[in-house]
Design a protein around this motif. Structure first.
Motif, PDB file in Angstrom:
ATOM      1  N   VAL A   8       8.233   0.680  -1.181  1.00  0.00           N
ATOM      2  CA  VAL A   8       7.211   0.362  -2.009  1.00  0.00           C
ATOM      3  C   VAL A   8       6.176  -0.496  -0.935  1.00  0.00           C
ATOM      4  O   VAL A   8       6.558  -0.477   0.274  1.00  0.00           O
ATOM      5  CB  VAL A   8       7.472  -0.635  -2.958  1.00  0.00           C
ATOM      6  CG1 VAL A   8       8.464  -0.369  -4.188  1.00  0.00           C
ATOM      7  CG2 VAL A   8       8.153  -2.100  -2.351  1.00  0.00           C
ATOM      8  N   PRO A   9       4.798  -0.669  -1.084  1.00  0.00           N
ATOM      9  CA  PRO A   9       4.055  -1.024  -0.305  1.00  0.00           C
ATOM     10  C   PRO A   9       4.508  -2.329   0.495  1.00  0.00           C
ATOM     11  O   PRO A   9       4.068  -2.647   1.919  1.00  0.00           O
ATOM     12  CB  PRO A   9       2.920  -1.517  -1.065  1.00  0.00           C
ATOM     13  CG  PRO A   9       2.868  -0.709  -2.473  1.00  0.00           C
ATOM     14  CD  PRO A   9       4.239  -0.327  -2.609  1.00  0.00           C
ATOM     15  N   GLU A  10       5.347  -3.034  -0.193  1.00  0.00           N
ATOM     16  CA  GLU A  10       5.936  -4.579   0.672  1.00  0.00           C
ATOM     17  C   GLU A  10       6.706  -3.814   1.824  1.00  0.00           C
ATOM     18  O   GLU A  10       7.056  -4.801   2.611  1.00  0.00           O
ATOM     19  CB  GLU A  10       6.556  -5.376  -0.477  1.00  0.00           C
ATOM     20  CG  GLU A  10       5.668  -5.846  -1.519  1.00  0.00           C
ATOM     21  CD  GLU A  10       5.131  -5.062  -2.565  1.00  0.00           C
ATOM     22  OE1 GLU A  10       4.246  -5.360  -3.219  1.00  0.00           O
ATOM     23  OE2 GLU A  10       5.776  -4.012  -2.824  1.00  0.00           O
ATOM     24  N   LEU A  42       0.284   2.890   5.409  1.00  0.00           N
ATOM     25  CA  LEU A  42       1.475   2.845   4.445  1.00  0.00           C
ATOM     26  C   LEU A  42       1.244   2.129   2.969  1.00  0.00           C
ATOM     27  O   LEU A  42       1.845   2.663   2.015  1.00  0.00           O
ATOM     28  CB  LEU A  42       2.727   2.265   5.217  1.00  0.00           C
ATOM     29  CG  LEU A  42       3.240   3.241   6.183  1.00  0.00           C
ATOM     30  CD1 LEU A  42       4.188   2.518   7.070  1.00  0.00           C
ATOM     31  CD2 LEU A  42       3.999   4.400   5.560  1.00  0.00           C
ATOM     32  N   ARG A  43       0.624   0.923   3.215  1.00  0.00           N
ATOM     33  CA  ARG A  43       0.597   0.196   1.746  1.00  0.00           C
ATOM     34  C   ARG A  43      -0.250   1.164   0.873  1.00  0.00           C
ATOM     35  O   ARG A  43      -0.038   1.360  -0.473  1.00  0.00           O
ATOM     36  CB  ARG A  43      -0.096  -1.045   2.105  1.00  0.00           C
ATOM     37  CG  ARG A  43       0.802  -2.154   2.630  1.00  0.00           C
ATOM     38  CD  ARG A  43       0.361  -3.543   2.699  1.00  0.00           C
ATOM     39  NE  ARG A  43      -0.663  -3.976   4.053  1.00  0.00           N
ATOM     40  CZ  ARG A  43       0.040  -4.168   5.096  1.00  0.00           C
ATOM     41  NH1 ARG A  43       1.346  -4.101   5.328  1.00  0.00           N
ATOM     42  NH2 ARG A  43      -0.643  -4.251   6.094  1.00  0.00           N
ATOM     43  N   HIS A  45      -0.686   4.450   0.927  1.00  0.00           N
ATOM     44  CA  HIS A  45       0.081   5.631   0.614  1.00  0.00           C
ATOM     45  C   HIS A  45       1.294   5.192  -0.579  1.00  0.00           C
ATOM     46  O   HIS A  45       1.324   5.908  -1.702  1.00  0.00           O
ATOM     47  CB  HIS A  45       0.557   6.251   1.583  1.00  0.00           C
ATOM     48  CG  HIS A  45      -0.133   6.977   2.171  1.00  0.00           C
ATOM     49  ND1 HIS A  45      -1.164   8.213   1.770  1.00  0.00           N
ATOM     50  CD2 HIS A  45      -0.889   7.001   3.587  1.00  0.00           C
ATOM     51  CE1 HIS A  45      -2.030   8.700   2.568  1.00  0.00           C
ATOM     52  NE2 HIS A  45      -1.828   7.896   3.563  1.00  0.00           N
ATOM     53  N   LEU A  46       1.947   4.145  -0.164  1.00  0.00           N
ATOM     54  CA  LEU A  46       3.216   3.638  -1.075  1.00  0.00           C
ATOM     55  C   LEU A  46       2.942   3.259  -2.322  1.00  0.00           C
ATOM     56  O   LEU A  46       3.570   3.186  -3.123  1.00  0.00           O
ATOM     57  CB  LEU A  46       3.996   2.845  -0.234  1.00  0.00           C
ATOM     58  CG  LEU A  46       4.553   3.329   1.134  1.00  0.00           C
ATOM     59  CD1 LEU A  46       5.575   2.221   1.473  1.00  0.00           C
ATOM     60  CD2 LEU A  46       5.377   4.911   0.725  1.00  0.00           C
ATOM     61  N   ALA A  47       1.229   2.750  -2.601  1.00  0.00           N
ATOM     62  CA  ALA A  47       1.054   2.301  -3.833  1.00  0.00           C
ATOM     63  C   ALA A  47       0.745   3.465  -4.795  1.00  0.00           C
ATOM     64  O   ALA A  47       0.831   2.960  -5.859  1.00  0.00           O
ATOM     65  CB  ALA A  47      -0.193   1.388  -3.693  1.00  0.00           C
ATOM     66  N   ASP A  48       0.938   4.558  -4.369  1.00  0.00           N
ATOM     67  CA  ASP A  48       0.421   5.745  -5.254  1.00  0.00           C
ATOM     68  C   ASP A  48       1.762   6.528  -5.327  1.00  0.00           C
ATOM     69  O   ASP A  48       2.183   7.461  -4.524  1.00  0.00           O
ATOM     70  CB  ASP A  48      -0.721   6.467  -4.613  1.00  0.00           C
ATOM     71  CG  ASP A  48      -1.102   7.708  -5.575  1.00  0.00           C
ATOM     72  OD1 ASP A  48      -0.538   7.750  -6.672  1.00  0.00           O
ATOM     73  OD2 ASP A  48      -1.821   8.503  -5.091  1.00  0.00           O
ATOM     74  N   PRO A  49       2.439   6.409  -6.462  1.00  0.00           N
ATOM     75  CA  PRO A  49       3.736   6.811  -6.813  1.00  0.00           C
ATOM     76  C   PRO A  49       3.515   8.365  -7.085  1.00  0.00           C
ATOM     77  O   PRO A  49       4.422   9.059  -6.873  1.00  0.00           O
ATOM     78  CB  PRO A  49       4.154   6.578  -8.158  1.00  0.00           C
ATOM     79  CG  PRO A  49       3.167   5.650  -8.548  1.00  0.00           C
ATOM     80  CD  PRO A  49       2.083   5.404  -7.711  1.00  0.00           C
ATOM     81  N   ALA A  50       2.188   8.803  -7.169  1.00  0.00           N
ATOM     82  CA  ALA A  50       2.114  10.442  -7.493  1.00  0.00           C
ATOM     83  C   ALA A  50       1.352  10.816  -5.955  1.00  0.00           C
ATOM     84  O   ALA A  50       1.111  12.141  -6.189  1.00  0.00           O
ATOM     85  CB  ALA A  50       1.189  10.677  -8.689  1.00  0.00           C
ATOM     86  N   GLU A  52       1.021  12.032  -1.924  1.00  0.00           N
ATOM     87  CA  GLU A  52       1.782  13.160  -1.130  1.00  0.00           C
ATOM     88  C   GLU A  52       2.334  12.496  -0.147  1.00  0.00           C
ATOM     89  O   GLU A  52       2.422  13.228   0.958  1.00  0.00           O
ATOM     90  CB  GLU A  52       0.621  14.172  -0.798  1.00  0.00           C
ATOM     91  CG  GLU A  52       0.352  14.959  -2.402  1.00  0.00           C
ATOM     92  CD  GLU A  52      -0.552  16.121  -2.296  1.00  0.00           C
ATOM     93  OE1 GLU A  52      -1.246  16.301  -1.221  1.00  0.00           O
ATOM     94  OE2 GLU A  52      -0.325  16.879  -3.130  1.00  0.00           O
ATOM     95  N   LEU A  53       2.556  11.353   0.178  1.00  0.00           N
ATOM     96  CA  LEU A  53       3.198  10.580   1.405  1.00  0.00           C
ATOM     97  C   LEU A  53       4.088   9.321   1.023  1.00  0.00           C
ATOM     98  O   LEU A  53       3.673   8.793  -0.104  1.00  0.00           O
ATOM     99  CB  LEU A  53       1.991  10.060   2.341  1.00  0.00           C
ATOM    100  CG  LEU A  53       2.873   9.419   3.827  1.00  0.00           C
ATOM    101  CD1 LEU A  53       2.080   9.799   4.980  1.00  0.00           C
ATOM    102  CD2 LEU A  53       3.482   8.034   3.392  1.00  0.00           C
ATOM    103  N   THR A  54       5.385   9.674   1.121  1.00  0.00           N
ATOM    104  CA  THR A  54       6.287   8.755   0.790  1.00  0.00           C
ATOM    105  C   THR A  54       7.356   8.429   1.523  1.00  0.00           C
ATOM    106  O   THR A  54       7.322   9.101   2.694  1.00  0.00           O
ATOM    107  CB  THR A  54       7.110   8.996  -0.744  1.00  0.00           C
ATOM    108  OG1 THR A  54       7.429   8.059  -1.242  1.00  0.00           O
ATOM    109  CG2 THR A  54       7.980  10.195  -0.441  1.00  0.00           C
ATOM    110  N   ALA A  55       8.230   7.556   1.414  1.00  0.00           N
ATOM    111  CA  ALA A  55       9.370   7.054   2.285  1.00  0.00           C
ATOM    112  C   ALA A  55      10.503   6.558   1.459  1.00  0.00           C
ATOM    113  O   ALA A  55      10.403   6.076   0.318  1.00  0.00           O
ATOM    114  CB  ALA A  55       9.161   5.987   3.226  1.00  0.00           C
ATOM    115  N   PHE A  56      11.750   6.685   1.912  1.00  0.00           N
ATOM    116  CA  PHE A  56      13.024   6.477   1.346  1.00  0.00           C
ATOM    117  C   PHE A  56      13.505   5.366   2.366  1.00  0.00           C
ATOM    118  O   PHE A  56      13.572   5.851   3.636  1.00  0.00           O
ATOM    119  CB  PHE A  56      13.810   7.569   0.790  1.00  0.00           C
ATOM    120  CG  PHE A  56      13.101   8.240  -0.366  1.00  0.00           C
ATOM    121  CD1 PHE A  56      13.507   7.807  -1.626  1.00  0.00           C
ATOM    122  CD2 PHE A  56      12.202   9.552  -0.190  1.00  0.00           C
ATOM    123  CE1 PHE A  56      12.929   8.591  -2.727  1.00  0.00           C
ATOM    124  CE2 PHE A  56      11.876  10.020  -1.150  1.00  0.00           C
ATOM    125  CZ  PHE A  56      12.012   9.564  -2.465  1.00  0.00           C
TER     126      PHE A  56
END
Length: 155
Positions: A8-10, A42-43, A45-50, A52-56
């Motif tokens: 998540v953005p945090e 990152l904040r 990108h991660l704020a947009d659940p749809a 095209e960039l994410t992290a686990f």
């Protein structure tokens, strides 16, 4: 069982901290000027659940608010080709486990979640650049070396 969650953005500052560890393992640097812009990106990108960039990530079990491991990926759109008619590909980067958390399967768990994310979005070709230490993990997940050489131009 390793608990993996989508970042998540945090988590941005912690993802940047892990990225610095990963980058320093390949080429140590005192340059940290890139970190604020990277955390902000990152904040966003991660704020947009749809998006095209994410992290686990895996949380540090001993330190709330800190991450033990991560794997980041992005979807790229290009032109179709044999074996990839849609021209969509994934790129894995920023795979890192903090030094005190290695050999526990955290990076594997993050990678498996990231690969599931790519599958859910119909991405079938996924590329990455492997370090010597990371190559056994990626090979065990089905990644193979390609004959295509990589080149770069920095403008």
């Amino acid at each position: 069982m390793t608990l993996v969650r989508r970042a998540v953005p945090e988590d941005a500052d912690e993802l940047v901290r892990l990225r610095k560890i990963m980058l320093d393992s390949m080429s140590p640097s005192t340059d940290v000027a890139w970190q604020p812009a990277t955390a902000e990106a990152l904040r966003r990108h991660l704020a947009d659940p749809a998006g095209e960039l994410t992290a686990f990530v895996v949380d540090d079990p001993a330190a709330p608010g800190r991450l033990a491991a991560c794997a980041t990926g992005a979807i790229h759109h290009g032109l179709g080709s044999p074996g990839n008619p849609a021209g969509t590909s994934g790129h894995v980067f920023n795979v890192c486990t903090g030094p005190g958390h290695r050999r526990r399967g955290y990076s594997r768990a993050c990678m498996e979640a990231l690969l599931d994310w790519f599958r859910e979005r119909g991405v079938r070709r996924i590329d990455l650049h492997a370090t010597e230490d990371g190559e056994p993990l990626y090979a065990s997940l089905g990644f193979a070396r390609t004959p295509a050489p990589s080149m770069r131009l920095t403008l």
